[in-house]
Write an enzyme that holds these catalytic residues in place. Structure first.
Site, mmCIF file in Angstrom:
data_model
loop_
_atom_site.group_PDB
_atom_site.id
_atom_site.type_symbol
_atom_site.label_atom_id
_atom_site.label_comp_id
_atom_site.label_asym_id
_atom_site.label_seq_id
_atom_site.Cartn_x
_atom_site.Cartn_y
_atom_site.Cartn_z
ATOM 1 N N HIS A 366 0.791 -1.224 0.000
ATOM 2 C CA HIS A 366 0.000 0.000 0.000
ATOM 3 C C HIS A 366 0.826 1.278 0.000
ATOM 4 O O HIS A 366 0.249 2.364 0.066
ATOM 5 C CB HIS A 366 -0.922 0.032 1.227
ATOM 6 N N LYS A 557 -9.027 13.665 4.319
ATOM 7 C CA LYS A 557 -8.125 12.503 4.327
ATOM 8 C C LYS A 557 -7.151 12.675 5.485
ATOM 9 O O LYS A 557 -7.127 13.722 6.140
ATOM 10 C CB LYS A 557 -7.380 12.374 2.999
ATOM 11 N N ARG A 558 -6.373 11.646 5.738
ATOM 12 C CA ARG A 558 -5.362 11.736 6.786
ATOM 13 C C ARG A 558 -4.449 12.935 6.543
ATOM 14 O O ARG A 558 -4.096 13.241 5.393
ATOM 15 C CB ARG A 558 -4.553 10.434 6.784
ATOM 16 N N LYS A 563 0.262 14.394 1.297
ATOM 17 C CA LYS A 563 -1.092 14.664 0.797
ATOM 18 C C LYS A 563 -1.313 16.160 0.573
ATOM 19 O O LYS A 563 -2.292 16.567 -0.031
ATOM 20 C CB LYS A 563 -2.130 14.091 1.756
ATOM 21 N N THR A 665 -8.765 6.264 -2.172
ATOM 22 C CA THR A 665 -10.146 5.834 -2.401
ATOM 23 C C THR A 665 -11.115 6.978 -2.153
ATOM 24 O O THR A 665 -12.235 6.959 -2.648
ATOM 25 C CB THR A 665 -10.519 4.635 -1.508
ATOM 26 N N LYS A 669 -14.730 8.029 -4.082
ATOM 27 C CA LYS A 669 -16.007 8.308 -3.414
ATOM 28 C C LYS A 669 -16.546 9.671 -3.816
ATOM 29 O O LYS A 669 -17.754 9.826 -4.092
ATOM 30 C CB LYS A 669 -15.819 8.241 -1.896
#
Length: 820
Positions: A366, A557-558, A563, A665, A669
Site C-alpha cells: 500500500h 483525508k489523513r 497529501k 479511495t 467516493k
C-alpha cells in the site's frame, strides 16, 4: 438429520413483522417497555431485530461452505474501518423501507436512532476502509471470505481541537456494548511470547526438532460480526480477536493484600487489544505494535488450520482450499508463523512446508514511502519471537543462496534483496519477507504498481517476473452512494433502474442524460439538497454557519505532508490576498473544507492543523471577504461524517505529490457522488482521468518521473519562490507570523523548511495548481456545464467498484469461485 443441511424459512421482513420484532426485542432482550425506553434502547431493539434476520442467512452461508468444501479467502488486516452497521445491513438485506415504516408506526424516527450507533473505528484511514469495502464486495459476489483482525476496545482516537491544536481523546466505542458482535468464549487460542528455543533430534535421529519454550502466554478469544452481501443470502464473517489473560489474578498477591499487583499480569496481557496499534516512536510502542501483529496473526492461522483440518487430512491440500491475503506488511509475520506451525507442530519437512506457505499467501503493498515500509529491529524481534527469528534467518539464507546463483559475484544485489537489512543496525524488512513468502504481490493502482516494478522492488520484479501484479483499489457503491446519498441513488434508479448497485459499470447509461437540461437540473438539485443538509450538520456538530450557495471545496483525508493540505492552504491564502487587494472580482464564493487526523507523534502534521485554524480565524474575522471565502477544519473526520460531506462536495482535492499516493479511495467516493477532481497525476487519479476524460477533471503539476528527475537534478525551492512574487508573499505570510501575530515565530520553521527543503514539492507545484484552480473557477461560473461534467464523473466511475477489485483478486490471485 445432518445438522449441516439444516435450513428453515427465514424470518419475515414485512412491516408488521418488523414492528412486532422490534417491540418484542425491546421487552425481552432490553428489558424495557415503550414508556421507559430511550433512543439507545430502541436502537438496540431495532439492531437485534435486524441481526436476527442476518443470523439465519449467516449460519446457512457458513454451512454451505463446509457442505461444498470450496476454497476460502482469509483477509488478514490490522485495520477494519467498518463504521456503522445498522443502515448498511438493512439496505443490503433489502428491508430498510419496511423498517422505517415499522418504526413510524411505533412513533420513532429511523434517522434519529441511526445516530445512536457509534462508529466502529478499527482503523486509521484508507487501508482499514478499503478492507471494509472488500468484505462487503466478497459477500455481494457470493465469495467465501472471512476477515481477521483485532477487536480494539479503544479504536482510532477521537480528535478534539483546542486552540487550534489536535488533542487525542480515547474512543471507547464499546462502552455501551455492541449488538452486532457475537462473543465466542469457546474459540480461544494460546499466543506465546519470549523465552528461548530448545533444539533436539527426532526420536529416530532423522532431523532436528525445535521446541519453543515461551515465558509468556496470552489467550486470543474470538468475536464474530456478520457481513451481509447486497441482495443475496450470503453473509460472511469478520472475526476479531480480543486478548485475555491466562489467569484472572494472582491469588497469593491478593491474599497478601497486594491488590494492584494481583491483577497486574491480567492488565498487561489484555493491553494487546486495548487500543488501535500505536505509532512506533518509542520502544514500548514498538513492542506493543509487534505484539499486536503476532497476536492476531497467530490466532488467525491457528483458527484457519483448525477449520481446514476438520475436513482434510493432507496439509499439502491447504493451498487448494485456503488463500490468505496479507493487507500490507502488518500481518507479514504470518509467513514464519505458518512455517512454525507446519514444521514444529505438524512435523513437515522444510521444502514441503515452504511450498505450502508460498502457494497460500499473497501480499498487497500500500505504500512507496520508505518510512512506511515496515522494518523491525532484529534484537527486539529475537527477544519477543525467538523461534520466528530463527525461521526468518533460515528463509533468508536459502533465498540469498538462490539469488547468488542467479547473480554470481553481485554482492550489491544480495544486500538490496536481503530480508535482513544492515543499514543502521540489523532490521527485518517485512515487505521483503512478504514478497519472498507469497506467490503474488499486488499494487493498488496502475502507477503504484509500475513504480513497485520499476523502482521500489525492481530487483524482485527481475528475479520473480510476473509475481507483482496490479489490482486497482475500489469502493463499495452500497455504502458510498446507495446508503450515503439516497437522493442521488433514487434519481439514478428512476433513470436507469437499480442494477448499478451490484454492477456499477451500468452507471455509464447515465451519459445519455448528459445533454438533457431537465435531468442536469434535477442532478444539480440533489447536490444542493445535500449541501443544505451538510450546512445543517455543520451548524449542529461544529457550531459553524455555512452558505450552501458557495462552492464546497473539499479535502478530507489523513493529514500528511505528502497529501499536501499545506498546498491547499497556500492556495486559500492566495485567494484571501487577492480579495483584500481587489484582484479577485471573478472568484466564485467558496467554502474550503479540510478534515482529517494527524498521527499522534507526527508533529509537522499537527502544526499544519494548527495553521489551518489560524488562517481560518483571520479569514472569519475579516469583513472584506465575508460571504466570499470561508475556511473550516472538520474535526474528528470518520466514516459517518464522510457520508455527510462527500455527497455535498463540489470540488475534490486530490493533490498529493506525484508518485507518493499508492491509490486513494477518497478520490473515487467524491467523484462517484458528482464532485469534480482537481489533482496531480498520482495514484488512481490517473485511472480516473482516463475514464472520465481530460475535459472532466482538473489535472496539474509534476509527474512522478518529473518529481524524481527534479530531485535528482537538485531541487532548490527558494529559487522557485524568488521567481514567483505571489508564492514568495504567501510563504512569508506564514513564516513571519501574519496568521499568528501573538506568536510571530510559531510557523517560522515551517516557512524556512519550505524554502530550504520542501521534500514534497509544494513550491514546485504551486503555480500549476493556481492555474488549474482558475480553470475550476471559470467552469463553476457556468452551473449547467459544471453539473453536466459532474454527471459524467458519476457515470464513468463504474470501474472503481470494489466488486471489480474483488473479482480481479478472485481471478488473478486467489483462484476462488462463488459459492453458488
Amino acid at each position: 438429520m445432518d445438522p449441516s443441511r439444516y435450513n428453515q424459512d427465514y424470518l419475515p421482513i414485512d412491516v408488521e413483522a418488523l414492528q412486532e420484532a422490534v417491540s418484542r426485542r425491546l421487552i425481552y432482550r432490553i428489558g424495557k417497555d415503550p414508556f421507559t425506553a430511550n433512543d439507545w434502547d430502541w436502537y438496540r431493539a431495532l439492531s437485534f431485530a435486524v441481526r436476527d434476520r442476518l443470523i439465519e442467512r449467516w449460519m446457512e452461508t457458513q454451512r454451505s461452505y463446509y457442505r461444498k468444501d470450496i476454497k476460502r479467502v482469509y483477509y488478514l488486516s490490522l485495520e477494519f474501518l467498518i463504521g456503522r452497521t445498522l443502515t448498511n445491513s438493512m439496505l443490503n438485506m433489502g428491508f430498510m423501507d419496511s423498517c422505517d415504516a415499522a418504526l413510524q408506526r411505533l412513533g420513532l424516527d429511523l434517522e434519529r436512532l441511526r445516530e445512536e450507533e457509534p462508529d466502529a473505528a478499527l482503523g486509521n484511514g484508507g487501508l482499514g476502509r478499503l478492507a471494509a469495502c472488500l468484505l462487503d464486495s466478497m459477500a455481494t459476489l457470493d465469495l467465501p471470505g472471512t476477515g481477521y483482525g483485532i477487536r480494539y476496545e479503544y479504536g482510532m482516537f477521537r480528535q478534539k481541537i483546542e486552540d487550534g491544536r489536535q488533542i487525542e481523546v480515547p474512543d471507547n466505542w464499546l462502552s455501551r456494548g455492541n449488538p452486532w458482535e457475537f462473543p465466542r468464549p469457546e474459540v480461544v487460542y494460546p499466543i506465546r511470547f519470549g523465552g528461548h528455543v530448545a533444539v533436539g533430534k527426532r526420536h529416530d535421529g532423522s532431523r532436528y526438532v525445535f521446541h519453543w519454550m515461551p515465558d509468556e502466554e496470552v489467550l486470543a478469544m474470538a468475536y464474530d460480526t456478520p457481513i451481509p452481501g447486497y441482495h443475496t443470502d450470503t453473509v460472511n464473517n469478520l472475526r476479531l480477536w480480543s486478548a485475555r489473560a491466562t489467569e484472572e489474578f494472582d491469588l497469593q498477591c491478593f491474599n497478601q493484600g497486594q491488590y494492584i499487583k494481583a491483577v497486574e499480569g491480567k492488565a498487561l496481557s489484555e493491553n494487546i487489544s486495548k487500543v488501535l496499534y500505536p505509532e512506533d516512536s518509542s520502544s514500548e510502542n514498538q513492542k506493543l505494535r509487534l505484539r499486536q501483529q503476532y497476536f492476531f496473526v497467530s490466532a488467525s492461522l491457528q483458527d484457519i488450520l483448525r477449520r481446514f483440518q476438520s475436513n482434510h487430512d493432507d496439509l499439502r491440500e491447504l493451498p487448494d482450499k485456503v488463500t490468505i491475503q496479507l493487507n500490507d506488511t502488518h500481518p507479514a509475520i504470518a509467513i514464519p508463523e505458518l512455517m512454525r506451525l507446519l514444521l514444529d507442530e505438524r512435523e513437515l519437512e522444510w521444502q514441503a512446508a515452504w511450498e505450502i506457505t508460498v502457494r497460500t499467501f499473497s501480499y498487497t503493498n500500500h505504500t512507496l514511502l520508505p518510512e512506511a515500509l515496515e522494518t523491525w529491529p532484529v534484537g527486539l524481534f529475537s527477544q519477543m519471537l525467538p523461534r520466528h527469528m530463527q525461521l526468518i534467518y533460515e528463509i533468508n539464507r536459502r533465498f540469498m543462496l538462490q539469488v547468488s546463483h542467479a547473480y554470481p559475484g553481485d554482492g550489491d544485489i544480495l544486500r538490496r534483496m536481503s530480508i535482513i537489512g544492515e543499514e543502521g543496525g540489523k532490521r527485518i524488512r517485512m515487505a521483503h519477507l512478504a514478497i519472498v513468502g507469497s506467490h503474488a504481490v499486488n499494487g493498488v493502482s496502475a502507477l503504484h504498481t509500475h513504480l513497485l516494478k520499476s523502482s521500489t522492488f525492481a530487483d524482485f520484479e527481475r528475479y520473480f517476473p510476473g509475481r507483482i501484479k496490479n489490482v486497482t483499489n475500489g469502493i463499495t457503491p452500497r455504502r458510498w452512494l446507495n446508503q450515503a446519498n439516497p437522493g442521488l441513488a433514487l434519481l439514478i434508479n428512476e433513470a436507469i433502474g437499480d442494477g448499478w448497485v451490484k454492477d456499477l459499470e451500468r452507471l455509464q447509461e447515465l451519459r445519455e442524460f448528459a445533454d438533457d437540461p431537465a435531468f442536469i437540473e434535477r442532478f444539480a438539485d440533489v447536490k444542493m439538497n445535500r449541501k443544505i443538509r451538510f450546512a445543517a450538520y455543520a451548524r449542529r456538530h461544529y457550531g459553524q454557519l455555512l452558505d450552501p450557495h458557495t462552492m464546497y471545496d473539499v479535502q478530507v483525508k489523513r493529514i500528511h505532508e505528502y497529501k499536501r493540505q499545506l498546498l491547499n492552504l497556500m492556495r486559500t491564502i492566495t485567494h484571501y490576498r487577492r480579495m483584500r487587494g481587489g484582484n479577485a472580482r471573478e472568484l466564485m464564493p467558496r467554502t474550503v473544507l479540510i478534515g482529517g487526523k494527524a498521527a499522534p507523534g507526527y508533529w509537522r502534521a499537527k502544526q499544519i492543523i494548527r495553521l489551518i485554524h489560524d488562517v481560518a480565524d483571520v479569514i472569519d474575522n475579516d469583513p472584506q471577504v465575508e460571504g466570499r471565502l470561508k475556511l473550516l477544519f472538520l474535526p474528528n473526520y470518520d466514516v459517518s461524517s464522510a457520508a455527510e460531506i462527500i455527497p455535498a462536495a463540489n470540488l475534490s482535492q486530490q493533490i498529493s505529490t506525484a508518485g507518493m499516493e499508492a491509490s486513494g479511495t477518497g478520490n473515487m467516493k467524491l467523484a462517484l457522488n458528482g464532485a469534480l477532481t482537481i489533482g496531480t497525476m498520482d495514484g488512481a487519479n490517473i485511472e480516473i482521468h482516463d475514464r472520465v476524460g481530460a475535459d472532466n477533471i482538473f489535472t496539474f503539476g509534476l509527474s512522478a518521473d518529473e518529481v524524481a528527475n527534479l530531485k535528482h537534478a537538485g531541487y532548490r525551492p527558494r529559487e522557485w519562490a524568488e521567481r514567483d512574487e505571489e508564492l514568495k508573499a504567501v510563504v512569508e505570510m506564514i513564516r513571519d507570523g501574519y496568521f499568528s501575530p501573538e506568536e510571530p515565530d510559531r510557523y517560522r520553521n515551517l516557512g524556512e523548511d519550505l524554502l530550504n527543503q520542501d521534500p514534497f514539492m509544494v513550491l514546485a507545484d504551486y503555480r500549476a495548481y493556481m492555474e488549474a484552480d482558475e480553470r475550476v473557477n471559470r467552469l463553476y461560473a457556468e452551473p449547467a456545464e459544471w453539473h453536466r461534467r459532474a454527471l459524467i464523473n458519476t457515470a464513468m466511475m463504474g470501474y472503481f467498484s470494489s466488486d471489480r477489485t474483488i473479482d480481479e483478486y478472485a481471478r488473478k490471485i486467489w483462484r476462488v469461485k462463488p459459492r453458488r
